[in-house]
Write an enzyme that holds these catalytic residues in place. Structure first.
Site, PDB file in Angstrom:
ATOM      1  N   LYS A 184       0.887  -1.183   0.000  1.00  0.00           N
ATOM      2  CA  LYS A 184       0.000   0.000   0.000  1.00  0.00           C
ATOM      3  C   LYS A 184       0.918   1.225   0.000  1.00  0.00           C
ATOM      4  O   LYS A 184       1.454   1.618   1.034  1.00  0.00           O
ATOM      5  CB  LYS A 184      -0.879  -0.016   1.247  1.00  0.00           C
ATOM      6  CG  LYS A 184      -2.224   0.681   1.094  1.00  0.00           C
ATOM      7  CD  LYS A 184      -2.163   2.132   0.692  1.00  0.00           C
ATOM      8  CE  LYS A 184      -1.888   3.060   1.860  1.00  0.00           C
ATOM      9  NZ  LYS A 184      -1.666   4.476   1.436  1.00  0.00           N
ATOM     10  N   GLU A 241       9.582   1.570  10.909  1.00  0.00           N
ATOM     11  CA  GLU A 241      10.619   2.591  10.718  1.00  0.00           C
ATOM     12  C   GLU A 241       9.908   3.927  10.773  1.00  0.00           C
ATOM     13  O   GLU A 241       9.155   4.280   9.860  1.00  0.00           O
ATOM     14  CB  GLU A 241      11.333   2.387   9.382  1.00  0.00           C
ATOM     15  CG  GLU A 241      12.185   1.134   9.406  1.00  0.00           C
ATOM     16  CD  GLU A 241      12.857   0.824   8.088  1.00  0.00           C
ATOM     17  OE1 GLU A 241      12.804   1.638   7.165  1.00  0.00           O
ATOM     18  OE2 GLU A 241      13.439  -0.269   7.995  1.00  0.00           O
ATOM     19  N   CYS A 249      13.892  10.798   7.015  1.00  0.00           N
ATOM     20  CA  CYS A 249      13.801  10.358   8.411  1.00  0.00           C
ATOM     21  C   CYS A 249      15.147  10.461   9.119  1.00  0.00           C
ATOM     22  O   CYS A 249      15.212  10.724  10.310  1.00  0.00           O
ATOM     23  CB  CYS A 249      13.287   8.928   8.476  1.00  0.00           C
ATOM     24  SG  CYS A 249      14.292   7.777   7.534  1.00  0.00           S
ATOM     25  N   GLU A 262       9.431  16.602  15.060  1.00  0.00           N
ATOM     26  CA  GLU A 262       9.931  16.373  13.696  1.00  0.00           C
ATOM     27  C   GLU A 262       9.215  17.332  12.741  1.00  0.00           C
ATOM     28  O   GLU A 262       8.005  17.257  12.560  1.00  0.00           O
ATOM     29  CB  GLU A 262       9.646  14.913  13.295  1.00  0.00           C
ATOM     30  CG  GLU A 262      10.243  14.548  11.956  1.00  0.00           C
ATOM     31  CD  GLU A 262       9.885  13.127  11.499  1.00  0.00           C
ATOM     32  OE1 GLU A 262       8.709  12.745  11.598  1.00  0.00           O
ATOM     33  OE2 GLU A 262      10.797  12.420  11.031  1.00  0.00           O
TER      34      GLU A 262
HETATM   35  P1  NAD Z   1       2.339   8.520   7.393  1.00  0.00           P
HETATM   36  O1  NAD Z   1       2.489   7.751   8.648  1.00  0.00           O
HETATM   37  O2  NAD Z   1       1.347   9.612   7.345  1.00  0.00           O
HETATM   38  O3  NAD Z   1       1.969   7.555   6.169  1.00  0.00           O
HETATM   39  C1  NAD Z   1       2.772   6.445   5.827  1.00  0.00           C
HETATM   40  C2  NAD Z   1       1.888   5.399   5.165  1.00  0.00           C
HETATM   41  O4  NAD Z   1       0.958   4.920   6.128  1.00  0.00           O
HETATM   42  C3  NAD Z   1       1.072   5.905   3.986  1.00  0.00           C
HETATM   43  O5  NAD Z   1       1.050   4.914   2.984  1.00  0.00           O
HETATM   44  C4  NAD Z   1      -0.304   6.090   4.587  1.00  0.00           C
HETATM   45  O6  NAD Z   1      -1.333   5.981   3.641  1.00  0.00           O
HETATM   46  C5  NAD Z   1      -0.346   4.950   5.575  1.00  0.00           C
HETATM   47  N1  NAD Z   1      -1.308   5.106   6.678  1.00  0.00           N
HETATM   48  C6  NAD Z   1      -1.738   6.242   7.258  1.00  0.00           C
HETATM   49  N2  NAD Z   1      -2.624   5.947   8.239  1.00  0.00           N
HETATM   50  C7  NAD Z   1      -2.737   4.607   8.289  1.00  0.00           C
HETATM   51  C8  NAD Z   1      -3.484   3.698   9.101  1.00  0.00           C
HETATM   52  N3  NAD Z   1      -4.296   4.121  10.060  1.00  0.00           N
HETATM   53  N4  NAD Z   1      -3.341   2.377   8.884  1.00  0.00           N
HETATM   54  C9  NAD Z   1      -2.509   1.912   7.923  1.00  0.00           C
HETATM   55  N5  NAD Z   1      -1.790   2.722   7.114  1.00  0.00           N
HETATM   56  C10 NAD Z   1      -1.898   4.053   7.303  1.00  0.00           C
HETATM   57  O7  NAD Z   1       3.803   9.034   7.033  1.00  0.00           O
HETATM   58  P2  NAD Z   1       4.238  10.008   5.847  1.00  0.00           P
HETATM   59  O8  NAD Z   1       3.808  11.382   6.191  1.00  0.00           O
HETATM   60  O9  NAD Z   1       3.812   9.401   4.555  1.00  0.00           O
HETATM   61  O10 NAD Z   1       5.831   9.881   5.908  1.00  0.00           O
HETATM   62  C11 NAD Z   1       6.656  10.678   6.663  1.00  0.00           C
HETATM   63  C12 NAD Z   1       7.062   9.996   7.967  1.00  0.00           C
HETATM   64  O11 NAD Z   1       7.751   8.780   7.681  1.00  0.00           O
HETATM   65  C13 NAD Z   1       8.022  10.815   8.800  1.00  0.00           C
HETATM   66  O12 NAD Z   1       7.653  10.760  10.148  1.00  0.00           O
HETATM   67  C14 NAD Z   1       9.360  10.109   8.586  1.00  0.00           C
HETATM   68  O13 NAD Z   1      10.318  10.311   9.615  1.00  0.00           O
HETATM   69  C15 NAD Z   1       8.922   8.695   8.482  1.00  0.00           C
HETATM   70  N6  NAD Z   1       9.955   7.887   7.813  1.00  0.00           N
HETATM   71  C16 NAD Z   1      10.731   7.040   8.569  1.00  0.00           C
HETATM   72  C17 NAD Z   1      11.750   6.285   7.979  1.00  0.00           C
HETATM   73  C18 NAD Z   1      12.624   5.382   8.798  1.00  0.00           C
HETATM   74  O14 NAD Z   1      13.350   4.588   8.219  1.00  0.00           O
HETATM   75  N7  NAD Z   1      12.606   5.462  10.128  1.00  0.00           N
HETATM   76  C19 NAD Z   1      11.967   6.382   6.608  1.00  0.00           C
HETATM   77  C20 NAD Z   1      11.168   7.264   5.864  1.00  0.00           C
HETATM   78  C21 NAD Z   1      10.156   7.990   6.492  1.00  0.00           C
END
Ligand code: NAD
Length: 516
Positions: A199, A274, A308, A407
């Site tokens: 997804k 992550e 991240c 963040e």
């Molecule tokens: P997000 O959590 O909003 O979304 C990530 C994914 O989760 C998307 O595909 C979204 O549709 C899905 N999602 C959202 N709500 C959900 C739910 N209730 N159930 C299942 N899936 C759901 O994150 P974002 O804004 O897309 O990405 C940015 C974040 O990702 C930042 O916090 C960043 O630090 C983190 N990140 C972490 C790493 C790491 O390796 N630690 C790497 C990249 C990004």
């Protein structure tokens, strides 16, 4: 004589020329789900639009998956599982290498599409597709030892462990460097012998669609990788709740990780997270100033700061703070914000208007808290009128401020001076996150002491973040659960099984035998 390097303006035009037919096709075809090898619309027929952050142009209608589409994909992934699991590892290896070949062939297309869909600068995205191919190659080569275990003989038994793939898994990815991150999660799952329902993030579906098609084109059997597009609360949530899905590999915000844990609890999902970061870069007064400066600038202003592992907190020793900030200020002022396809661009538009609003809200937070916006602090009027923001440097901050704790996920750096080693470690650890830490000093003893004391999953000493695929990748505290990379990925996507073989020398206690 060497051929002259093409001018920046020529590369910019070539990138636009490459993108134009790809975008026309994308608009005409739209983006569907890949389920069981077929590109299909949502059962509901619903779609949403994906727009470019450069100019808000609609790039394509995208199928808006719901619980019934996830059910279809999870069922297909479950049906495909046994054959994929039992395929000889050498054959799986060959197929995953073919995926890497297919990615390499389309690397330039992937790069321009990623720029247009996410706003990331081409200078970074040009390499992101190649990194994606490397992820597939690395894990393809590991297919043949994925099942390896240990030999643990005891006096009367021969004990061995082996690993078996856990089953169909869900992979949920974010919008930052979406192509590279998707390959990073999907390649080890497939190498382990799991089938996958992916997804992708709703703000960046374009290259996930291309990845699904390249995996199919490479000959990976239908149903092994399925991609369902949609909104997190809808398709994402349904995936985490589906009983056929045994584990969820998730990359995204910490708060979403908590939600997924709760959603997956009734079906006892194994989770790998992550999550977010507020990573410190600590610069001591004996550091190589020029290298440290390069790394500080690179690790927060590359990839639009939407990274991240970005070092979003600069902890600089008081003795050199003024001089370091002066040099840093000059570098941040000189950063080039521009069109993502322009090779000269260092910072492109942010992914989405809602994210732009979030990043900009921290300008007021900084001012209200009494910090000083030394550079930036407002939106930027860039080509296409998109979601551009000025690279921002905030000084006069202290560890308790929100800009030192939360963040921001944009080109926004908070500078906090420190007194000594103890004080630096205290400030560095005084956040809920623990993803990465960066330390700059010429005293190796101190570098190792600080590395030991930092509460973070990954530490770089006198270096920016340079990824080496066999090493463990992941965070502590609110930054994640579990590790990716090398064999660590297989710990998540596989079950460890113990097999014990008696040597025939031991006596079994005899119950139910009348005593004589
Ligand atoms: P997000 O959590 O909003 O979304 C990530 C994914 O989760 C998307 O595909 C979204 O549709 C899905 N999602 C959202 N709500 C959900 C739910 N209730 N159930 C299942 N899936 C759901 O994150 P974002 O804004 O897309 O990405 C940015 C974040 O990702 C930042 O916090 C960043 O630090 C983190 N990140 C972490 C790493 C790491 O390796 N630690 C790497 C990249 C990004």
């Amino acid at each position: 004589m060497d051929k002259a390097m093409p001018k920046s303006s020529e590369v910019f035009q070539a990138n636009r020329d490459r993108a134009a037919p790809l975008l026309a096709k994308l608009r005409a075809d739209g983006i569907g789900h890949l389920i069981g090898g077929e590109i299909v619309p949502s059962i509901s027929g619903e779609t949403f639009e994906t727009k470019s952050p450069i100019d808000s142009a609609v790039l394509a209608p995208v199928a808006r998956g719901g619980a019934e589409d996830i059910d279809r994909a999870a069922t297909v992934a479950a049906q495909a599982f046994k054959a994929w699991r039992d395929m000889p590892a050498t054959m799986r290896k060959k197929l995953l290498h073919r995926v890497a070949d297919a990615i390499e062939e389309r690397a330039d297309d992937i790069a321009v599409l990623e720029c247009i869909d996410t706003g990331q600068a081409h200078r970074f995205m040009a390499k992101a597709a190649i990194r994606g191919a490397e992820n597939f190659r690395f894990f393809a080569d590991k297919c043949t030892d994925a099942r390896d275990g240990l030999n643990m003989p005891s006096d009367e038994h021969w004990n061995v462990s082996t690993r078996v793939p856990i089953g169909p898994v869900g992979v949920i990815t974010p919008w930052n460097t979406p192509f590279m991150l998707s390959t990073w999660k999907i390649a080890p799952a497939l190498a382990a012998g799991c089938t996958v329902v992916h997804k992708p993030a709703e703000w960046s579906p374009v290259t996930a669609d291309l990845l699904a098609k390249l995996v199919k084109q490479a000959g990976v059997p239908d149903g092994v990788l399925n991609t369902v597009h949609g909104i997190g609360e809808e398709a994402g949530k349904a995936l985490t709740q589906h009983p056929a899905i045994k584990a969820i590999g998730f990359v995204g915000e910490s708060s979403t990780g908590s939600a997924i844990m709760a959603q997956g609890a009734p079906t006892l999902k194994r989770v790998h997270f992550e999550l977010g970061g507020k990573n410190p870069v600590i610069v001591f007064d004996d550091a190589d100033m020029e290298c440290a400066l390069d790394a500080v600038v690179f690790m927060i202003y590359s990839l639009n700061g939407e990274r991240c592992t970005s070092s979003s907190r600069l902890l600089v020793q008081e003795t050199i703070a003024d001089k370091f900030i002066e040099k840093l200020t000059a570098r941040v002022k000189a950063l080039k914000v521009g069109h993502p396809l322009d090779p000269a661009t260092e910072i492109g538009p942010l992914i989405h208007e809602r994210h732009l609003e979030k990043v900009c809200s921290y300008f007021d937070v900084a001012r209200k808290d009494g910090a000083v916006i030394a550079v930036g602090g407002r939106t930027h009027d860039g080509p296409g009128g998109g979601h551009y923001v000025q690279p921002t440097l905030v000084t006069g901050a202290h560890a308790g401020m929100r800009i030192a704790q939360e963040e921001v996920f944009g080109p926004f750096l908070t500078v906090i001076p420190f007194r000594d080693e103890k004080n630096a470690v205290e400030i560095a650890n005084d956040v809920q996150y623990g993803l990465t830490g960066y330390v700059w000093t010429s005293d190796m003893g101190r570098a190792l002491r600080v590395a030991d004391a930092l509460e973070a999953g990954m530490i770089w000493l006198n270096s920016e973040n340079v990824r080496h695929l066999p090493t463990p990748f992941g965070g502590m505290k609110s930054s994640g659960i579990g590790r990716d990379g090398g064999d660590y990925s297989f710990d998540f996507y596989m079950e460890t099984k113990h097999v014990s073989l008696a040597k025939g020398t031991h006596r079994i206690q005899r119950l139910g035998v009348p005593s004589s």
